[in-house]
Scaffold this motif. Sequence first.
Motif, PDB file in Angstrom:
ATOM      1  N   LYS A   1       8.160  -9.890   6.436  1.00 51.87           N
ATOM      2  CA  LYS A   1       8.066  -9.243   5.124  1.00 51.87           C
ATOM      3  C   LYS A   1       6.675  -8.633   5.050  1.00 51.87           C
ATOM      4  CE  LYS A   1       8.468 -10.008   0.200  1.00 51.87           C
ATOM      5  NZ  LYS A   1       8.623 -10.966  -0.881  1.00 51.87           N
ATOM      6  N   PRO A   2       6.570  -7.321   4.798  1.00 49.53           N
ATOM      7  CA  PRO A   2       5.237  -6.690   4.774  1.00 49.53           C
ATOM      8  C   PRO A   2       4.320  -7.341   3.745  1.00 49.53           C
ATOM      9  CG  PRO A   2       6.978  -5.027   4.563  1.00 49.53           C
ATOM     10  CD  PRO A   2       7.633  -6.367   4.483  1.00 49.53           C
ATOM     11  N   ALA A   3       3.100  -7.649   4.178  1.00 52.26           N
ATOM     12  CA  ALA A   3       2.098  -8.192   3.262  1.00 52.26           C
ATOM     13  C   ALA A   3       1.584  -7.085   2.343  1.00 52.26           C
ATOM     14  CB  ALA A   3       0.942  -8.799   4.051  1.00 52.26           C
ATOM     15  N   ASP A   4       1.596  -5.854   2.848  1.00 48.35           N
ATOM     16  CA  ASP A   4       1.114  -4.691   2.095  1.00 48.35           C
ATOM     17  C   ASP A   4       2.156  -3.585   2.240  1.00 48.35           C
ATOM     18  OD1 ASP A   4      -0.153  -2.299   1.301  1.00 48.35           O
ATOM     19  OD2 ASP A   4      -2.119  -2.989   1.979  1.00 48.35           O
ATOM     20  N   VAL A   5       2.996  -3.435   1.247  1.00 50.61           N
ATOM     21  CA  VAL A   5       4.104  -2.475   1.310  1.00 50.61           C
ATOM     22  C   VAL A   5       3.587  -1.045   1.421  1.00 50.61           C
ATOM     23  CG1 VAL A   5       6.122  -1.569   0.082  1.00 50.61           C
ATOM     24  CG2 VAL A   5       5.689  -4.025   0.127  1.00 50.61           C
ATOM     25  N   LYS A   6       2.514  -0.735   0.722  1.00 50.92           N
ATOM     26  CA  LYS A   6       1.944   0.624   0.789  1.00 50.92           C
ATOM     27  C   LYS A   6       1.491   0.936   2.216  1.00 50.92           C
ATOM     28  CE  LYS A   6      -1.574   3.666  -1.061  1.00 50.92           C
ATOM     29  NZ  LYS A   6      -2.969   3.722  -1.393  1.00 50.92           N
ATOM     30  N   LEU A   7       0.780  -0.005   2.840  1.00 43.36           N
ATOM     31  CA  LEU A   7       0.331   0.177   4.219  1.00 43.36           C
ATOM     32  C   LEU A   7       1.529   0.306   5.155  1.00 43.36           C
ATOM     33  CD1 LEU A   7      -1.925   0.205   6.387  1.00 43.36           C
ATOM     34  CD2 LEU A   7      -1.697  -2.293   6.466  1.00 43.36           C
ATOM     35  N   TYR A   8       2.511  -0.545   4.968  1.00 39.09           N
ATOM     36  CA  TYR A   8       3.730  -0.494   5.783  1.00 39.09           C
ATOM     37  C   TYR A   8       4.347   0.907   5.707  1.00 39.09           C
ATOM     38  CZ  TYR A   8       8.502  -1.374   7.337  1.00 39.09           C
ATOM     39  OH  TYR A   8       9.701  -1.302   7.994  1.00 39.09           O
ATOM     40  N   ASN A   9       4.516   1.424   4.505  1.00 37.26           N
ATOM     41  CA  ASN A   9       5.120   2.748   4.327  1.00 37.26           C
ATOM     42  C   ASN A   9       4.274   3.851   4.948  1.00 37.26           C
ATOM     43  OD1 ASN A   9       7.376   1.709   3.011  1.00 37.26           O
ATOM     44  ND2 ASN A   9       6.444   1.910   0.994  1.00 37.26           N
ATOM     45  N   GLU A  10       2.941   3.725   4.858  1.00 39.58           N
ATOM     46  CA  GLU A  10       2.047   4.717   5.486  1.00 39.58           C
ATOM     47  C   GLU A  10       2.236   4.746   6.996  1.00 39.58           C
ATOM     48  OE1 GLU A  10      -2.221   5.447   4.367  1.00 39.58           O
ATOM     49  OE2 GLU A  10      -1.812   3.695   3.099  1.00 39.58           O
ATOM     50  N   ILE A  11       2.271   3.558   7.601  1.00 40.95           N
ATOM     51  CA  ILE A  11       2.375   3.484   9.061  1.00 40.95           C
ATOM     52  C   ILE A  11       3.763   3.936   9.527  1.00 40.95           C
ATOM     53  CG2 ILE A  11       2.310   1.921  11.056  1.00 40.95           C
ATOM     54  CD1 ILE A  11      -0.470   2.709   9.826  1.00 40.95           C
ATOM     55  N   VAL A  12       4.797   3.582   8.806  1.00 44.46           N
ATOM     56  CA  VAL A  12       6.150   4.055   9.156  1.00 44.46           C
ATOM     57  C   VAL A  12       6.180   5.587   9.091  1.00 44.46           C
ATOM     58  CG1 VAL A  12       8.561   4.106   8.390  1.00 44.46           C
ATOM     59  CG2 VAL A  12       7.340   1.932   8.534  1.00 44.46           C
ATOM     60  N   LYS A  13       5.525   6.151   8.099  1.00 42.89           N
ATOM     61  CA  LYS A  13       5.449   7.615   7.964  1.00 42.89           C
ATOM     62  C   LYS A  13       4.678   8.223   9.143  1.00 42.89           C
ATOM     63  CE  LYS A  13       3.666  11.145   4.826  1.00 42.89           C
ATOM     64  NZ  LYS A  13       2.939  11.393   3.582  1.00 42.89           N
ATOM     65  N   MET A  14       3.577   7.574   9.551  1.00 45.53           N
ATOM     66  CA  MET A  14       2.790   8.078  10.681  1.00 45.53           C
ATOM     67  C   MET A  14       3.577   7.959  11.987  1.00 45.53           C
ATOM     68  SD  MET A  14       0.222   9.305   9.215  1.00 45.53           S
ATOM     69  CE  MET A  14      -0.569   9.858  10.713  1.00 45.53           C
ATOM     70  N   ASP A  15       4.330   6.877  12.150  1.00 44.85           N
ATOM     71  CA  ASP A  15       5.182   6.705  13.326  1.00 44.85           C
ATOM     72  C   ASP A  15       6.184   7.861  13.399  1.00 44.85           C
ATOM     73  OD1 ASP A  15       6.409   4.615  15.446  1.00 44.85           O
ATOM     74  OD2 ASP A  15       8.043   5.516  14.305  1.00 44.85           O
ATOM     75  N   ALA A  16       6.813   8.157  12.271  1.00 42.09           N
ATOM     76  CA  ALA A  16       7.794   9.253  12.234  1.00 42.09           C
ATOM     77  C   ALA A  16       7.132  10.593  12.544  1.00 42.09           C
ATOM     78  CB  ALA A  16       8.486   9.290  10.873  1.00 42.09           C
ATOM     79  N   LYS A  17       5.933  10.800  12.010  1.00 38.42           N
ATOM     80  CA  LYS A  17       5.208  12.060  12.265  1.00 38.42           C
ATOM     81  C   LYS A  17       4.899  12.197  13.751  1.00 38.42           C
ATOM     82  CE  LYS A  17       0.997  14.582  11.105  1.00 38.42           C
ATOM     83  NZ  LYS A  17      -0.246  14.594  10.314  1.00 38.42           N
ATOM     84  N   TYR A  18       4.371  11.116  14.350  1.00 34.01           N
ATOM     85  CA  TYR A  18       4.028  11.196  15.761  1.00 34.01           C
ATOM     86  C   TYR A  18       5.262  11.440  16.621  1.00 34.01           C
ATOM     87  CZ  TYR A  18       2.710  10.542  20.479  1.00 34.01           C
ATOM     88  OH  TYR A  18       2.558  10.779  21.820  1.00 34.01           O
ATOM     89  N   PHE A  19       6.319  10.672  16.396  1.00 37.97           N
ATOM     90  CA  PHE A  19       7.471  10.800  17.279  1.00 37.97           C
ATOM     91  C   PHE A  19       8.307  12.045  16.996  1.00 37.97           C
ATOM     92  CE2 PHE A  19       6.274   6.581  18.662  1.00 37.97           C
ATOM     93  CZ  PHE A  19       6.355   6.786  20.039  1.00 37.97           C
ATOM     94  N   ASN A  20       8.172  12.636  15.835  1.00 35.39           N
ATOM     95  CA  ASN A  20       8.763  13.960  15.626  1.00 35.39           C
ATOM     96  C   ASN A  20       8.038  14.964  16.531  1.00 35.39           C
ATOM     97  OD1 ASN A  20      10.470  15.964  14.225  1.00 35.39           O
ATOM     98  ND2 ASN A  20       8.486  16.688  13.498  1.00 35.39           N
TER      99      ASN A  20
END
Length: 156
Positions: free
Chosen positions: A28-47
């Motif tokens: 369970k993410p300790a920091d939901v905002k951070l989790y969402n930021e990193i998931v967004k960055m992962d998507a940006k990189y792999f796109n």
Amino acid sequence: MIRFILYVVTLLMSFFAVAQVKEIPAYKPADVKLYNEIVKMDAKYFNAYNTCDMKTQEEMFDDAIEFYHDKAGLATDKQGLLNALKENICGKVTRTLIKGSIEVYPIKNYGAVQIGYHKFFNKEEPNAKSIPSKFVVIWKKQENNWKIAKVVSLHN
């Protein structure tokens, strides 16, 4: 009698297996905002990775990148890494994230660590089986920008 003994042994083995799994808490993410930021960055990189957008990939890698690959070894030359991606990946390989596999943990005064599973599909070997593999990315936050500082890429 043998069936009864097998039943008891199976039951005990199941009990111990379940007990071991319960020791590891569900993520369970300790920091939901951070989790969402990193998931967004992962998507940006792999796109960028999947579409051969080398400019975006270059911008996202830290200048002091450390890329640990279990088969190829360690790469620390950013331009060499980008050249290898362009030569060996562009138009040939795509990556798919295993949904729900990402975990993100903050690293105080630095950034975050991302752990997850993904699959790679080689267009030149369309019948090859794609097996999920684990990855770890250390994200470094510089001002308001995220950079990929370290990568550990593991394949079976």
